[in-house]
Design a protein around this motif. Sequence first.
Motif: not given
Length: 135
Positions: A61-84
């Motif tokens: 059985k494989s003794c190796c393992k991989d761990e992946v950690e995702v550090v999420k940044g700010l994803e809900d940026l509100k971008l305004n255009t001149f149309d809004n």
Amino acid sequence: MKTTISNKITSLGLAILVVFSTLSLTVEKHFCGDNLVDVAIFSNVEKCGMDKSSVTETITKSCCKDEVEVVKGLEDLKLNTFDNLSLDQLVFIQSFIYSYSILFESLPKEIIPHKNYSPPNIVKDIQLLDDVFLI
């Protein structure tokens, strides 16, 4: 207005804060048993060579393992255009730009007719001759 060193340091710190608050990272770790072999942030981790593909799966059985950690940044940026933008906001922006652009217009060039005029030479003191004295 002079910019001091503290203003420059503060603005640099705030710029770094904005960049790192919107940055997303993926940290990958490769363990062989309980030992950490490799850590990668922007690339793939290097394997130790003892994963399932190198040894037949039925025997060990494989003794190796991989761990992946995702550090999420700010994803809900509100971008305004001149149309809004609303009508009030558009009027404000237009009037602000117009009034700001007037500050940099040059004054009309005035003609000075006596610019190259040289006064006559004084021959006698006229105030003393006419007995006119300022008190």
